[in-house]
Motif scaffolding. Structure first.
Motif, PDB file in Angstrom:
ATOM      1  N   PRO A   1       0.898  -8.929   0.056  1.00  0.00           N
ATOM      2  CA  PRO A   1       1.665  -7.823   0.116  1.00  0.00           C
ATOM      3  C   PRO A   1       2.265  -7.380   1.551  1.00  0.00           C
ATOM      4  N   ASP A   2       3.439  -6.707   1.502  1.00  0.00           N
ATOM      5  CA  ASP A   2       4.326  -6.191   2.420  1.00  0.00           C
ATOM      6  C   ASP A   2       4.875  -7.468   3.392  1.00  0.00           C
ATOM      7  N   PHE A   3       5.014  -8.616   2.437  1.00  0.00           N
ATOM      8  CA  PHE A   3       5.590  -9.593   3.214  1.00  0.00           C
ATOM      9  C   PHE A   3       6.936  -9.516   4.038  1.00  0.00           C
ATOM     10  N   THR A   4       7.618  -8.665   3.297  1.00  0.00           N
ATOM     11  CA  THR A   4       8.992  -8.611   3.678  1.00  0.00           C
ATOM     12  C   THR A   4       9.240  -7.989   5.067  1.00  0.00           C
ATOM     13  N   GLU A   5       8.189  -7.003   5.369  1.00  0.00           N
ATOM     14  CA  GLU A   5       7.907  -6.406   6.672  1.00  0.00           C
ATOM     15  C   GLU A   5       7.144  -7.295   7.729  1.00  0.00           C
ATOM     16  N   ASP A   6       5.965  -7.732   7.260  1.00  0.00           N
ATOM     17  CA  ASP A   6       5.089  -8.448   8.150  1.00  0.00           C
ATOM     18  C   ASP A   6       5.387  -9.767   8.263  1.00  0.00           C
TER      19      ASP A   6
ATOM     20  N   ARG B   1      -0.039   0.308   4.271  1.00  0.00           N
ATOM     21  CA  ARG B   1       0.117   1.282   5.197  1.00  0.00           C
ATOM     22  C   ARG B   1      -0.521   2.750   4.848  1.00  0.00           C
ATOM     23  N   ALA B   2      -1.254   2.794   3.429  1.00  0.00           N
ATOM     24  CA  ALA B   2      -1.550   4.082   2.972  1.00  0.00           C
ATOM     25  C   ALA B   2      -2.728   3.786   2.377  1.00  0.00           C
ATOM     26  N   PRO B   3      -3.581   4.495   1.804  1.00  0.00           N
ATOM     27  CA  PRO B   3      -4.666   4.383   0.921  1.00  0.00           C
ATOM     28  C   PRO B   3      -4.166   3.655  -0.216  1.00  0.00           C
TER      29      PRO B   3
END
Length: 250
Positions: free
Chosen positions: A128-133, A180-182
């Motif tokens: 999850p979120d690998f493009t950002e992290d 980043r959110a619930p």
């Protein structure tokens, strides 16, 4: 090998898929970035489900495998649209969604949008979120300059040819973040992660475990397993995770 069927989506994309009839919940396999539905895990799970008389779906996102489009034109949002279209049009009732790597992110996006459809999730080296992290966080000044100038940058991979990472993939990824959110996941979740994975870290797996809100979520770390997670013992662990969810949902 059987020829795939095709689904035309409302967005004008044509998705190749294989759907096996059987009892529910239907098991759905969501592959990783630049992977296709002919991978070891997808084909193995199809045969495993067939032996049990269980319904199973595997498909190619747009820009992947036999589906329409170019990989470089896609992003996390487009592939989430593909997933939603395939699951809405090709399946009925409850689903057990199995997501590998980027497919784990897709599974979480689908579950967040359609929790009523999900009997349980199994993630395999979820990213999850690998493009950002992953990508955005590690870009050098020269890579950011190339992204701005050329609209894309080449990134090496330990598992296949280099990825072409586009500015659209990065910018669209920021609209699809799930850590980043619930993140309510009101059903059983089983997360599988190899400690020798050089594409997704154990820290990412632990972050997902701690972030998600689920009544029954477990993380299994497998020593020395790599990102492919597709040898015999690892395939057996995927089967066991699905079986646990099936037992919990009956």
């Amino acid at each position: 090998m059987a020829e795939p069927a095709y689904l035309d989506t409302a967005q004008g994309r044509r998705l190749a898929y294989h759907l096996s009839d059987g009892t529910g919940p239907t098991v759905v396999f969501l592959g990783g970035l630049k992977s296709d539905m002919e991978g070891t895990k997808a084909v193995h799970l199809e045969a495993w489900c067939a032996a049990q008389g269980r319904a199973f779906l595997r498909f190619d996102y747009s820009g992947h495998g036999l589906s329409s489009g170019a990989f470089e034109d896609g992003g996390i949002g487009e592939w989430a649209e593909d997933t939603s279209a395939a699951l809405a049009e090709l399946t009925r009732g409850k689903l057990i969604v199995v997501g590998s790597s980027m497919g784990g992110w897709q599974a979480l996006l689908f579950a967040r949008a359609h929790p009523d459809r999900v009997a349980g999730l199994v993630t395999i080296a979820a990213a999850p979120d690998f493009t950002e992290d992953g990508y955005a966080a590690s870009f050098t000044d020269a890579q950011w300059a190339a992204l701005e100038r050329d609209g894309q940058v080449e990134m090496p991979s330990d598992y296949m040819e280099p990825y072409i990472i586009t500015r659209h993939l990065i910018e669209d990824g920021r609209k699809q973040l799930v850590l980043r959110a619930p993140l309510p996941l009101p059903f059983p979740v089983r997360c599988l992660q190899g400690t020798a994975d050089t594409a997704v870290s154990t820290e990412t797996a632990v972050r997902l475990l701690n972030h998600a809100d689920s009544p029954d979520i477990r993380l299994l770390l497998v020593k020395d397993a790599d990102h492919r997670f597709s040898d015999g013992p690892c395939l057996g662990l995927i089967e066991a995770a699905i079986t646990e969810i099936l037992d919990a949902s009956t």
